[in-house]
Design an enzyme around this catalytic site. Sequence first.
Site, mmCIF file in Angstrom:
data_model
loop_
_atom_site.group_PDB
_atom_site.id
_atom_site.type_symbol
_atom_site.label_atom_id
_atom_site.label_comp_id
_atom_site.label_asym_id
_atom_site.label_seq_id
_atom_site.Cartn_x
_atom_site.Cartn_y
_atom_site.Cartn_z
ATOM 1 N N CYS A 1 -2.018 2.976 9.378
ATOM 2 C CA CYS A 1 -3.011 1.678 8.899
ATOM 3 C C CYS A 1 -4.222 1.696 9.847
ATOM 4 C CB CYS A 1 -2.350 0.575 8.703
ATOM 5 S SG CYS A 1 -1.242 0.482 7.572
ATOM 6 N N HIS B 1 0.773 -1.251 0.176
ATOM 7 C CA HIS B 1 -0.116 0.096 -0.136
ATOM 8 C C HIS B 1 0.895 1.284 0.188
ATOM 9 C CE1 HIS B 1 -3.310 -2.285 2.276
ATOM 10 N NE2 HIS B 1 -4.133 -1.911 1.023
HETATM 11 N N1 ARG Z 1 -3.690 -7.228 6.849
HETATM 12 C C1 ARG Z 1 -3.946 -6.081 6.102
HETATM 13 C C2 ARG Z 1 -3.866 -6.058 4.582
HETATM 14 O O1 ARG Z 1 -3.148 -7.057 4.093
HETATM 15 C C3 ARG Z 1 -3.125 -4.766 6.411
HETATM 16 C C4 ARG Z 1 -3.586 -3.605 5.915
HETATM 17 C C5 ARG Z 1 -2.762 -2.551 6.362
HETATM 18 N N2 ARG Z 1 -3.169 -1.130 5.912
HETATM 19 C C6 ARG Z 1 -2.550 -0.383 5.244
HETATM 20 N N3 ARG Z 1 -3.388 1.013 5.164
HETATM 21 N N4 ARG Z 1 -1.235 -0.309 4.829
HETATM 22 O O2 ARG Z 1 -4.726 -5.557 3.915
#
Ligand code: ARG
Length: 260
Positions: free
Chosen positions: A254, A158
């Site tokens: 996050c 992300h």
């Molecule tokens: N386990 C989650 C996923 O893989 C973690 C999300 C983390 N969020 C972020 N905004 N980077 O989607």
Amino acid sequence: MSPPDYFEVFYAINPWMKGDTPVDPGLAAVQWESLKNAMVERAGAQISLVPPVQGLPDLVFTANAAFVYQDRAILARFKNDERRPEEPHFKARLEDLGYTVLEPPVPFEGAGDALIYDNRLVLAGYRQRTEVSAHQLISSTFDLPVLSLELHTEHFYHVDTCLCPLEGGHLLYYPGAFDEYGLKVIEANVPEEKRLTVTAQEARNFACNAVQVGKSVFLNQPSARLVEALKRRGFEAIGLDLSEFLKAGGSAKCLTLRLY
Ligand code: ARG
């Protein structure tokens, strides 16, 4: 934010989730409270909550709920089936809060993949989760230019795992997560004196997954170098231990969604 009552790691949709140390739920609860309390007490943040839901362990990562700006929100459409059941919960809560909610036709992971820089443009990630065509929906909905940055490593899946706009046009980022073209886009739009890069080791500690409220920057265990570099730019780094959330591939940013 959303309390981690049902947070755990029982599927793996990013490489961080493949570790073999299980989440300690009691410790996760303490760490989540410490982030929330620090933002309230140190920076006067006001927090709205999304109720936790059993069976949806990643609902804690509210950054992914939507891209929110002014009175509208573009809801997430998760790439992985494991997270798609979160969408109606985020939608209902955003509507309660008074936002008009739009639903994208292609995968899009909210503010995890779209960050407002310097109140004037959106830095958006694609390839690992979000489809690049979702970026057009942001620019046409909000009349904000969007710069599309390809994320080419699985660990930094992300854009908020490797890039963090800070007040005053500063930008914290990890160059190793971007390709040559993405780095050129960043360099062409962010003045050199405003760029603050982090090392591979700092990036793996989620240094870029920071939440800025006023002059305070909340993040997982920053290095002394980074604390000093932020200080020179007028920010106070507030280090927290968010180890349990790193096991799911997330950290401070996050766990939050900024509402306007
Ligand atoms: N386990 C989650 C996923 O893989 C973690 C999300 C983390 N969020 C972020 N905004 N980077 O989607």
